[in-house]
Design an enzyme around this catalytic site. Structure first.
Site, short mmCIF file in Angstrom:
data_model
loop_
_atom_site.label_atom_id
_atom_site.label_comp_id
_atom_site.label_asym_id
_atom_site.label_seq_id
_atom_site.Cartn_x
_atom_site.Cartn_y
_atom_site.Cartn_z
N GLN A 287 0.84 -1.21 0.00
CA GLN A 287 0.00 0.00 0.00
C GLN A 287 0.87 1.25 0.00
O GLN A 287 1.83 1.34 0.76
CB GLN A 287 -0.92 0.01 1.23
CG GLN A 287 -2.10 -0.94 1.13
CD GLN A 287 -3.15 -0.50 0.11
OE1 GLN A 287 -3.01 0.50 -0.60
NE2 GLN A 287 -4.20 -1.29 0.01
N GLU A 337 -2.31 -15.55 -3.22
CA GLU A 337 -1.85 -14.38 -3.97
C GLU A 337 -1.23 -14.87 -5.27
O GLU A 337 -0.57 -15.90 -5.30
CB GLU A 337 -0.83 -13.65 -3.08
CG GLU A 337 0.18 -12.79 -3.80
CD GLU A 337 -0.43 -11.57 -4.46
OE1 GLU A 337 -1.25 -10.88 -3.84
OE2 GLU A 337 -0.08 -11.33 -5.62
N CYS A 412 -10.71 -1.17 -3.60
CA CYS A 412 -10.19 0.10 -4.11
C CYS A 412 -11.02 0.59 -5.28
O CYS A 412 -10.60 1.50 -5.99
CB CYS A 412 -8.72 -0.05 -4.49
SG CYS A 412 -8.43 -1.34 -5.71
#
Ligand code: SAH
Length: 456
Positions: A287, A337, A412
């Site tokens: 981030q 991931e 987001c």
């Protein structure tokens, strides 16, 4: 030829009636929308029409007849022109309201759940100088290396030294690095001819550790005096612990290529989040706003309301930041991931922080989730943090099949969040509340955390 209510190069006076989700003012001329940078609802402006398209056009303000009370002085108009800080003309208080509204709107229009509480956006005390990462294109202009940003929708570069939203130490580092590269006569990449060497300078700086990583993105593998350049960077910028050459030979807008070489120091850097230590590799996501990432993760953890018996899935885990932050409070954490480098970071990060109940798997979340289902891993809480395109439908179906009690969705992109919440609703997960968190002050990007609870 089709007639439009406005013509290119026409001057006219308009009233701004709305603000798009990208922060452009909207005026209508006989129903035809004009999008206008640096204008706010309620303002009367004299504009010059610069582009006329089929369904809408663009204009630029030449004169403000009235100014909105929500306007704040612009630090530098290039911050708007380049899209670095497209909301920097709107007061911060109103930026936070704008982002809350973005979420409310999609909950009404896309999710069809107008009654879900959307809280006030959690903002920053100092909403600038926050970015811990910069990716700066390099061009050759009059024989000199130039760093800056492209004008929106163009390839015309504007020179910039103060990026306003970046850690000032990063701004400083970019000029120092550019000057070193200039001294070594490194040629900038030229998009049109696909010639030249240096494409981008990327700098990351740990908010807590102040460790710096520099990535030089080059078109070719052979980097004349690359090692010496890297050493010089470290000499002039002692915070630099890692200089990486990233090779990107393709004709593409994608910034990073696949191959990395260490020119100086380590192959990673270290920073902290919520008291834990994290190793970050060049290819791994981290981030960009460290302080607000902590607010974001803490909100997610609070929403999850964890118990020692919980089994948590951390989907789209990156380098493991979220799962590792809560692993001590639960039984097990399973992370997934797609970037291999990030998963290797996550495994090392778990160890670094003495976490022995976090298990990581590289792969697509939607694929691995199915495998976990087959292996009868029974999560009680699922945390997801996908990129802008949101979740795959098949992921949502598998998630619902696990019968987890709670889903915490970090997003987001409000539009895909709302789309996905709707599907979760159809599968028996009710959205209880949404908390927007401002990770990108001065920009229109909106981040939010939603809590979903399985209905009885
Ligand atoms: N939770 C992490 C990362 C969030 S960013 C953090 O807060 O730091 C989103 C991550 O999803 C990126 O690391 C990206 O590489 C990864 N990703 C993108 N598509 C994916 C997919 N289909 N399956 C799993 N991970 C994916």
């Amino acid at each position: 030829m089709k007639e439009y209510p406005v013509q290119k190069n026409q001057r006219l006076t308009v009233s701004i009636i709305d603000l798009t989700h990208e922060g452009m003012g909207v005026a209508k001329v006989d129903g035809y929308p004009l999008f206008i940078e640096n204008s706010l609802p309620g303002e009367e402006v004299e504009v010059l029409v610069i582009k006329v398209g089929n369904k809408f056009g663009f204009a630029k303000v030449e004169n403000w007849l009235t100014e909105s009370p929500d306007r704040q002085p612009i630090k530098d108009v290039d911050l708007l022109r380049t899209g670095i800080a497209p909301l920097s003309h709107l007061s911060y208080e109103k930026q936070l309201e704008f982002k809350q509204e973005q979420v409310k709107n999609v909950m009404k229009k896309i999710a069809k759940m107008p009654d879900v509480p959307v809280y006030e956006t959690l903002g920053m005390e100092k909403p600038f100088g926050y970015r811990n990462k910069a990716q700066i294109p390099v061009r050759r202009v009059d024989g000199e290396l130039m760093t800056g940003f492209y004008r929106k929708n163009s390839h015309q570069m504007i020179a910039i030294d103060d990026y306003y939203i970046q850690d000032p130490a990063i701004d400083e580092a970019i000029s120092v690095i550019r000057n070193i590269l200039q001294r070594f006569d490194v040629r900038a990449y030229d998009e049109e001819s696909h010639k030249g060497m240096l494409r981008h300078i990327i700098v990351r700086r740990g908010h807590y550790t102040h460790e710096m990583m520099v990535i030089l993105v080059t078109r070719k593998e052979k980097f004349f005096k690359g090692d010496l350049i890297a050493e010089t960077i470290n000499k002039e910028l002692p915070e630099v612990v890692s200089v990486i050459q990233n090779i990107n030979e393709d004709k593409t807008n994608v910034i990073l290529g696949k191959e990395n070489r260490v020119l100086f120091g380590k192959d990673h850097m270290i920073d902290k989040l919520l008291g834990n230590t994290f190793r970050i590799s060049p290819q791994s996501f981290f981030q960009v706003n460290t302080l607000q990432a902590e607010v974001l993760y803490q909100t997610a953890i609070d929403f999850a309301d964890l118990k020692k018996s919980d089994v948590v899935i951390d989907a789209y885990s990156g380098i493991g930041t979220i799962g590792i932050s809560l692993a001590n409070q639960v039984k097990d954490v399973y992370g997934v991931e797609v970037t291999r480098e990030a998963i290797l970071d996550a495994q090392i990060n778990a160890e670094k922080n003495h976490i022995d109940n976090a298990y990581y798997q590289v792969g697509k979340a939607e694929v691995v989730m199915k495998k976990w289902l087959e292996r009868e891993i029974n999560p009680t809480v699922i945390i997801v943090d996908p990129p802008r395109k949101g979740l795959a439908e098949s992921f949502i179906q598998s998630a619902a099949e696990t019968k987890a009690k709670k889903v915490v969705y970090i997003s987001c992109n409000p539009a895909t969040l709302a789309r996905d919440l709707k599907l979760f609703q159809e599968l028996g997960y009710k959205t209880e509340k949404i908390q927007p968190v401002d990770l990108f002050p001065q920009s229109y990007h909106t981040e939010a955390v939603a809590l979903l609870v399985k209905e009885k």
